[in-house]
Motif scaffolding. Structure first.
Motif: not given
Lengths: 362, 551
Positions: B6-35
């Protein structure tokens, strides 16, 4: 003899008082208190926070009254928190009802105080540490004294002989090499898997793996073995050995030129008998004082060896207390040091009287 | 046999409007993965959800932990310092010992993501002014009391209390602290229900999550805030302290009658204190006195590897600054500060100071691994120009006194600065102060060096050390424009806009010659084969609950 011992004790108490006051004065200078507040509170405290911390923890009053508190002649400080009404004080331990706490708690009440760094009673710390150092000193003595006497007697038997010259050179070399040099040489040469003897021995198949000796005596605190204790013991013993050997040699050489020895030789007594029966007892008087002098020296001399080999004894504690400005632990360490110095001096004075009849009259 | 699959499952939001914006920016290469991970998990996204937003699988993440076998004793070489009120902890080592029983709300992973420990999940509103914290259910303290939202709120109030000397959490709580009273703002921390706490900021603030993932934010029982955990031993973790000798060692043992909410593997953890000399650590390793180092430094990195220990390396934002203090003449003259910066080649400091174990930096104290990093170069290395600038300022004959602590890398790096300044024609005296007294006056020395630890966001150190008048401002830097830009940067922004602000901030840092900040350190740790989850953490954290031996 009784008056003599009593006088000695008087001097001892006076010395301890003076010394502890000097230590107390130096450790309580403001920069040192500031350092204390920063190590206890937070390394990056502001100046106002330092003052408030010192005040809250009983370092606010005058130095003399705090020394009095430590001695136990002045009642310990207490402080009432204005917001919570909680009472804290020198004599009130965590979870103790302030009403039950004694008014005074100092040296006179048998309370050595509180070590700020270790966050524990000084008495809990000092005992175990002294015991560890005692064990180290015992083994160092057990090696140093017989070896030194043997070398000294052998060298002093025939002054100027080849044996004398080589042993004397050895003694001078060992005394001239301080522990921090010999200790490091030993570690590099005998206790490193990368340098010195051990990799060679492994290569030749004389050693399975690892090192010949251990360069850290930490495990010796629980379980002393030949491997983990040899290097620290030898390092201490070697430094003191040369000195005692030189004194013994000089004393022996002098005795060997005495009239009664010459008489014995002319009578045809064998050299062996002359040394063992006639010369030895008289030759040992001078080294006895020197040997007793080694005790206080060892107590502080172990500082280097204990730090080098990570053996957490008294010397190590002294260094920690001094570098962390741990006031009450340092005071207790100085009391122990004064005690050891004066008691060994007493023993050596008394012992000397028994060894040398001429002094008994004086 | 207990089931450890049994491994602890992580809970938390599945999405957030700003996070989705970050995800888009990551895909556009504006943010690296760690960021992307730092930002989106700080908003309350679970690491798994964050990874899925960018189409990666968490199993491939750096922070993924193995499941060790049950049982065993592990010995860790680490300083054992006296414990105190956790809010005033000034050494990660203290927290590493108490982490066995004092846990944290949130932890920071080496891959940059945040993960709930005593929090099940958390979420920020869109402009990062309101945070809703969901407390993990079914957790109890080892004295039997349940762990609830009341405990979380009480800890927040304790953290915000800037009247406690040395409470560094108050700086991390930022806007939650009322500047007039010095304690938590009225209504800033609310208990919504038994397992929910709401935190409200007067202005947007994204440093809450990194702040409470830092080592002084250990969670205490609501009635024991402000006490020394060594005195009572109450906490939510699986272990208890069974022996503790400052400077010598400490032992943590699994507490028998306490039902721990998570998984813990080792029976016993021993901390072995071998002092501060790395040579003594190495001697201890050769004498088989421990299984894992806290940190391996300098030439000993190669030596530990040579005796067959496993090496773990992590690049961090830990660094050294060699800074003039602008409250002292002639360092109040910007030309002098620029001359100092131009006379020093950061590559030389990296090579001579820490054996080349790191990457060079650009004197603005924002690291490439920080989310908001903008690539602003340092002033060009030019000793001749530096000398000319110094003469122009009329300080050619000034005797510079450069102070450092007496220790390996900080001393060596400062030596390298002094040597380069001399080469450029400066008069330099070096002063070395022992570690025990160095910190008495660290923020006031006219010209000295200080080490700074890794922080997750670039704005964190800037807030702590370069804002006008803050207690840790050792460079005496006071610049209204800088402060205003920093305020702006502290709120959530679109990646490009935020980077633009950051570029301005960094440019000010460089042009004002605020500090020489020559390199970012790589941190190393070594351990024996067969030890699991012992990798070096960018913030020196050791979580004894995860450690164990290979199954």
């Amino acid at each position: 003899m009784g008056a003599f011992i009593l006088r000695r004790f008087g001097v001892m108490i006076l010395t301890a008082l003076c010394l502890t006051f000097v230590v107390f004065f130096l450790t309580n200078l403001f920069p040192n208190l500031e350092k204390l507040a920063k190590t206890q509170g937070n390394a990056r405290m502001t100046d106002e926070e330092v003052v408030s911390w010192l005040d809250r923890n009983g370092y606010g009053g005058s130095m003399i009254s705090r020394y009095g508190e430590w001695l136990g002649v002045v009642p310990g400080w207490t402080r009432v928190d204005e917001e919570t009404g909680e009472i804290t004080g020198r004599c009130i331990d965590f979870g103790m009802d302030p009403a039950d706490a004694p008014a005074r708690c100092g040296l006179l009440q048998g309370d050595l105080g509180f070590s700020t760094v270790s966050d524990d009673e000084v008495s809990n710390i000092i005992g175990g540490r002294l015991q560890l150092t005692g064990i180290l000193m015992f083994w160092a003595f057990a090696l140093m004294v017989p070896a030194a006497l043997l070398v000294g007697v052998l060298a002093g038997m025939r002054e100027g002989s080849r044996l004398d010259r080589s042993l004397s050179t050895m003694s001078i070399a060992s005394t001239a090499t301080p522990e921090y040099v010999s200790g490091v040489i030993f570690i590099v040469f005998l206790a490193s898997s990368q340098a010195g003897l051990s990799p060679l021995l492994v290569e030749w198949g004389w050693l399975d793996s690892g090192t010949l000796f251990l360069g850290s005596a930490r495990s010796a605190m629980d379980d002393i073995t030949f491997w983990n204790f040899t290097l620290p013991v030898v390092t201490i013993a070697l430094y003191g050995m040369g000195y005692i050997a030189r004194m013994t040699r000089a004393s022996m050489a002098e005795v060997m030129t005495a009239q009664y020895i010459r008489t014995a030789r002319l009578k045809g007594v064998s050299f062996r008998k002359i040394v063992l029966r006639h010369a030895l007892r008289n030759a040992l008087i001078a080294p006895f004082t020197v040997i007793m002098l080694q005790f206080p020296w060892l107590l502080t001399g172990v500082v280097i060896v204990e730090t080098l080999f990570n053996y957490n004894g008294f010397g190590w504690t002294l260094v920690q207390a001094a570098s962390n400005n741990d006031i009450e632990l340092l005071l207790s360490c100085s009391i122990v040091a004064v005690f050891v110095v004066l008691v060994t001096q007493l023993i050596s004075d008394i012992g000397y009287v028994f060894l040398n009849p001429r002094i008994r009259i004086a | 046999m207990k089931d450890f699959t049994h491994v602890q499952t992580q809970k938390g939001l599945t999405s957030h409007p700003v996070a989705e914006m970050y995800a888009r920016e990551h895909k556009e290469g504006k943010l690296d993965r760690r960021e992307f991970l730092v930002r989106s998990t700080a908003l309350g996204l679970s690491a798994a959800a964050a990874y899925s937003l960018i189409g990666a699988t968490p199993a491939a993440a750096d922070g993924h932990r193995a499941v060790p076998a049950a049982g065993g004793t592990l010995r860790i070489q680490q300083e054992v310092r006296a414990l105190k009120d956790p809010r005033t902890y000034d050494w990660s080592q203290m927290a590493n010992v108490t982490r066995g029983f004092l846990e944290y709300l949130i932890q920071y992973n080496a891959d940059g993501s945040f993960e709930g420990v005593l929090l099940d999940s958390w979420e920020a509103n869109e402009d990062a002014t309101v945070y809703t914290l969901n407390v993990r259910q079914g957790v109890s303290f080892n004295n039997g009391d349940p762990f609830t939202a009341e405990d979380v709120a009480a800890n927040f109030i304790g953290w915000c209390d800037s009247t406690v000397e040395g409470n560094s959490m108050a700086t991390r709580m930022g806007g939650l602290v009322d500047p007039d009273t010095g304690v938590a703002r009225e209504g800033a921390i609310e208990v919504v229900d038994e397992y929910t706490v709401r935190v409200t900021y007067p202005a947007p603030d994204i440093t809450l999550v990194p702040g409470i993932a830092d080592y002084p934010s250990a969670v205490q029982h609501r009635d024991l805030i402000g006490t020394n955990p060594a005195d009572h031993g109450v906490g939510t973790g699986a272990y208890e302290i069974t022996s503790y000798e400052v400077g010598v060692g400490a032992t943590l043992t699994r507490k028998a009658d306490h039902e721990y909410w998570g998984e813990a593997y080792l029976d016993e953890v021993q901390f072995v204190d071998l002092g501060q000399d790395p040579a003594a650590w190495f001697a201890g390793a050769e004498a088989d006195e421990f299984d894992m180092t806290y940190e391996t430094v300098g030439e000993f990195v190669d030596l530990f590897a040579a005796i067959g220990w496993t090496q773990s390396e992590v690049t961090t934002a830990a660094t050294v600054v060699i800074r003039p203090n602008q409250n002292n003449a002639p360092y109040d003259d910007v030309r002098v500060r620029q001359a100092i910066a131009m006379a020093c080649d950061n590559q030389v400091m990296l090579d001579l100071g820490i054996n080349g174990q790191g990457v060079t930096a650009q004197n603005h104290h924002v690291c490439p691994i920080h989310p908001e990093y903008a690539d602003v170069p340092a002033l060009a290395f030019d000793p001749a120009a530096a000398q000319a600038l110094l003469e122009e300022s009329g300080n050619a004959d000034f005797e510079f006194e450069l102070i450092s602590i007496d220790d390996d890398y900080r001393k060596n790096t400062t030596d390298a600065v002094a040597a380069q300044l001399r080469d450029a024609g400066f008069n330099v005296t070096r002063t070395i102060i022992p570690g025990s007294t160095f910190w008495n006056d660290w923020a006031n020395y006219p010209f000295s060096s200080t080490n700074w630890n890794h922080r997750e966001l670039g704005v964190q150190v800037l807030n702590l050390a370069y804002r006008s008048g803050v207690p840790w401002n050792e460079s005496g830097f006071a610049n209204e424009e800088f402060d205003a830009l920093l305020d702006q940067a502290n709120g959530i922004q679109d990646a490009d806009a935020r980077r633009e602000v950051m570029a301005q901030i960094e440019t000010i840092m460089v042009n004002e010659g605020v500090t020489i900040q020559p390199y970012w350190r790589s941190l190393f740790r070594h351990y024996k084969a067969g030890i699991v989850n012992a990798d070096m953490h960018p913030k020196f954290e050791i979580n004894v609950h995860y450690l164990g031996f290979e199954a």
